[in-house]
Write an enzyme that holds these catalytic residues in place. Structure first.
Site, PDB file in Angstrom:
ATOM      1  N   LYS A  11      94.630  39.343 -75.504  1.00 42.78           N
ATOM      2  CA  LYS A  11      94.963  40.690 -75.049  1.00 42.78           C
ATOM      3  C   LYS A  11      96.478  40.941 -75.102  1.00 42.78           C
ATOM      4  O   LYS A  11      97.265  40.010 -75.252  1.00 42.78           O
ATOM      5  CB  LYS A  11      94.419  40.890 -73.633  1.00 42.78           C
ATOM      6  CG  LYS A  11      92.883  40.832 -73.558  1.00 42.78           C
ATOM      7  CD  LYS A  11      92.396  41.135 -72.140  1.00 42.78           C
ATOM      8  CE  LYS A  11      90.877  41.144 -72.067  1.00 42.78           C
ATOM      9  NZ  LYS A  11      90.405  41.485 -70.701  1.00 42.78           N
ATOM     10  N   TYR A  51      84.477  48.563 -75.160  1.00 46.19           N
ATOM     11  CA  TYR A  51      84.193  48.396 -73.727  1.00 46.19           C
ATOM     12  C   TYR A  51      83.197  49.442 -73.212  1.00 46.19           C
ATOM     13  O   TYR A  51      83.182  49.737 -72.015  1.00 46.19           O
ATOM     14  CB  TYR A  51      85.488  48.457 -72.924  1.00 46.19           C
ATOM     15  CG  TYR A  51      86.274  47.148 -72.919  1.00 46.19           C
ATOM     16  CD1 TYR A  51      85.718  45.990 -72.372  1.00 46.19           C
ATOM     17  CD2 TYR A  51      87.557  47.069 -73.438  1.00 46.19           C
ATOM     18  CE1 TYR A  51      86.426  44.793 -72.350  1.00 46.19           C
ATOM     19  CE2 TYR A  51      88.272  45.873 -73.418  1.00 46.19           C
ATOM     20  CZ  TYR A  51      87.695  44.739 -72.877  1.00 46.19           C
ATOM     21  OH  TYR A  51      88.394  43.560 -72.846  1.00 46.19           O
ATOM     22  N   ARG A  87      83.946  30.928 -72.214  1.00 50.75           N
ATOM     23  CA  ARG A  87      84.074  31.500 -70.867  1.00 50.75           C
ATOM     24  C   ARG A  87      84.653  30.468 -69.895  1.00 50.75           C
ATOM     25  O   ARG A  87      85.417  30.802 -68.994  1.00 50.75           O
ATOM     26  CB  ARG A  87      82.700  31.979 -70.351  1.00 50.75           C
ATOM     27  CG  ARG A  87      82.047  33.093 -71.159  1.00 50.75           C
ATOM     28  CD  ARG A  87      82.668  34.448 -71.001  1.00 50.75           C
ATOM     29  NE  ARG A  87      82.842  34.884 -69.642  1.00 50.75           N
ATOM     30  CZ  ARG A  87      83.165  36.141 -69.303  1.00 50.75           C
ATOM     31  NH1 ARG A  87      83.310  37.086 -70.232  1.00 50.75           N
ATOM     32  NH2 ARG A  87      83.352  36.474 -68.064  1.00 50.75           N
ATOM     33  N   ASN A 114      94.475  40.150 -68.171  1.00 57.91           N
ATOM     34  CA  ASN A 114      94.027  38.771 -67.939  1.00 57.91           C
ATOM     35  C   ASN A 114      93.908  37.953 -69.230  1.00 57.91           C
ATOM     36  O   ASN A 114      93.086  37.060 -69.334  1.00 57.91           O
ATOM     37  CB  ASN A 114      92.736  38.759 -67.111  1.00 57.91           C
ATOM     38  CG  ASN A 114      91.610  39.518 -67.786  1.00 57.91           C
ATOM     39  OD1 ASN A 114      91.772  40.019 -68.894  1.00 57.91           O
ATOM     40  ND2 ASN A 114      90.453  39.584 -67.137  1.00 57.91           N
ATOM     41  N   HIS A 117      89.698  37.998 -73.787  1.00 62.26           N
ATOM     42  CA  HIS A 117      88.319  38.485 -73.686  1.00 62.26           C
ATOM     43  C   HIS A 117      87.406  37.428 -74.289  1.00 62.26           C
ATOM     44  O   HIS A 117      87.781  36.765 -75.257  1.00 62.26           O
ATOM     45  CB  HIS A 117      88.130  39.788 -74.463  1.00 62.26           C
ATOM     46  CG  HIS A 117      86.673  40.136 -74.663  1.00 62.26           C
ATOM     47  ND1 HIS A 117      85.946  40.804 -73.709  1.00 62.26           N
ATOM     48  CD2 HIS A 117      85.810  39.827 -75.676  1.00 62.26           C
ATOM     49  CE1 HIS A 117      84.682  40.910 -74.140  1.00 62.26           C
ATOM     50  NE2 HIS A 117      84.578  40.337 -75.327  1.00 62.26           N
ATOM     51  N   GLU A 128      79.589  42.054 -80.749  1.00 67.66           N
ATOM     52  CA  GLU A 128      81.053  42.132 -80.690  1.00 67.66           C
ATOM     53  C   GLU A 128      81.698  41.577 -81.957  1.00 67.66           C
ATOM     54  O   GLU A 128      82.719  42.099 -82.418  1.00 67.66           O
ATOM     55  CB  GLU A 128      81.565  41.396 -79.446  1.00 67.66           C
ATOM     56  CG  GLU A 128      81.171  42.102 -78.150  1.00 67.66           C
ATOM     57  CD  GLU A 128      81.674  41.402 -76.896  1.00 67.66           C
ATOM     58  OE1 GLU A 128      81.394  41.905 -75.795  1.00 67.66           O
ATOM     59  OE2 GLU A 128      82.354  40.348 -77.005  1.00 67.66           O
TER      60      GLU A 128
HETATM   61  P1  ADP Z   1      85.325  39.577 -68.268  1.00 73.12           P
HETATM   62  O1  ADP Z   1      86.455  39.947 -69.209  1.00 73.12           O
HETATM   63  O2  ADP Z   1      85.655  38.357 -67.463  1.00 73.12           O
HETATM   64  O3  ADP Z   1      83.992  39.475 -68.968  1.00 73.12           O
HETATM   65  P2  ADP Z   1      84.415  42.149 -67.218  1.00 73.12           P
HETATM   66  O4  ADP Z   1      83.518  42.220 -68.413  1.00 73.12           O
HETATM   67  O5  ADP Z   1      83.791  42.342 -65.876  1.00 73.12           O
HETATM   68  O6  ADP Z   1      85.223  40.764 -67.183  1.00 73.12           O
HETATM   69  O7  ADP Z   1      85.549  43.238 -67.349  1.00 73.12           O
HETATM   70  C1  ADP Z   1      86.152  43.513 -68.597  1.00 73.12           C
HETATM   71  C2  ADP Z   1      87.649  43.599 -68.405  1.00 73.12           C
HETATM   72  O8  ADP Z   1      87.949  44.729 -67.584  1.00 73.12           O
HETATM   73  C3  ADP Z   1      88.290  42.418 -67.675  1.00 73.12           C
HETATM   74  O9  ADP Z   1      88.539  41.300 -68.500  1.00 73.12           O
HETATM   75  C4  ADP Z   1      89.556  43.047 -67.160  1.00 73.12           C
HETATM   76  O10 ADP Z   1      90.540  43.165 -68.198  1.00 73.12           O
HETATM   77  C5  ADP Z   1      89.086  44.437 -66.772  1.00 73.12           C
HETATM   78  N1  ADP Z   1      88.666  44.495 -65.361  1.00 73.12           N
HETATM   79  C6  ADP Z   1      87.541  43.970 -64.818  1.00 73.12           C
HETATM   80  N2  ADP Z   1      87.474  44.217 -63.490  1.00 73.12           N
HETATM   81  C7  ADP Z   1      88.594  44.942 -63.202  1.00 73.12           C
HETATM   82  C8  ADP Z   1      89.116  45.520 -62.005  1.00 73.12           C
HETATM   83  N3  ADP Z   1      88.469  45.412 -60.844  1.00 73.12           N
HETATM   84  N4  ADP Z   1      90.293  46.190 -62.087  1.00 73.12           N
HETATM   85  C9  ADP Z   1      90.954  46.320 -63.255  1.00 73.12           C
HETATM   86  N5  ADP Z   1      90.509  45.813 -64.430  1.00 73.12           N
HETATM   87  C10 ADP Z   1      89.353  45.123 -64.398  1.00 73.12           C
HETATM   88 MG    MG Z   2      82.930  40.952 -69.933  1.00 71.93          MG
END
Ligand code: ADP
Ligand code: MG
Length: 146
Positions: A11, A51, A87, A114, A117, A128
């Site tokens: 990212k 997304y 993961r 973070n 992805h 994806e």
């Molecule tokens: P992951 O990437 O661990 O699979 P999710 O699919 O739940 O997590 O969410 C997709 C992305 O959205 C996350 O990696 C993060 O960048 C963002 N995200 C998720 N939850 C939040 C939140 N509560 N506030 C802000 N951004 C979030």
């Molecule tokens: Mg996810």
């Protein structure tokens, strides 16, 4: 366990902080190999489409703005149990909850920024991967070779 593929994205925060090499090393050390890799800057429609499952979430607009804010690297990782392995190496979504030694614990700036992805299921991985790559862009490894 069969050889699997998963989609990984480095990212904008990862590229901005200059930790691409360190992150790729983490994947290599886990036994995952890149079979396709490309740098790009996502457009708003591309990020919204990727997304789409999160479009009703309160963080969706901010997430799309963040994901389009700078260059990313999209890659396909291959290996034993690649979806779950990726993961595991990534760590929990919120870096505050991520296990020691995981990419998100080491490098993530926030729950949004973070660093990486990773697809969350084999089925989503197929969708994806196809979102970014055609079959002809995926290289082949001989997994029997040491
Ligand atoms: P992951 O990437 O661990 O699979 P999710 O699919 O739940 O997590 O969410 C997709 C992305 O959205 C996350 O990696 C993060 O960048 C963002 N995200 C998720 N939850 C939040 C939140 N509560 N506030 C802000 N951004 C979030
Ligand atoms: Mg996810």
């Amino acid at each position: 366990m069969a050889i699997e593929r998963t989609l990984s994205i480095l990212k904008p925060d990862a590229l901005q902080s200059g930790v691409v090499g360190k992150i790729l090393t983490k994947f290599e050390e886990s036994g995952l190999k890149p079979v396709a890799m490309r740098m790009l800057q996502l457009t708003q429609p591309e990020a919204e489409g990727f997304y789409a499952v999160h479009r009703e979430r309160p963080f969706f607009k901010s997430l799309v703005a963040y994901m389009t804010s700078g260059p990313v690297i999209v890659q396909v990782l291959e290996g034993e149990n690649a979806v779950a392995k990726n993961r595991e190496v990534m760590g929990a979504t919120n870096p505050a909850n991520a296990a020691d030694g995981t990419i998100r614990k080491l490098f993530a700036k926030s729950i949004e920024a973070n660093s990486v992805h990773g697809s969350d299921s084999a089925e989503n991985a197929r969708t994806e991967i196809a979102y970014f790559f055609s079959q002809t862009e995926l290289v082949k490894y001989d997994w029997a070779r040491k």
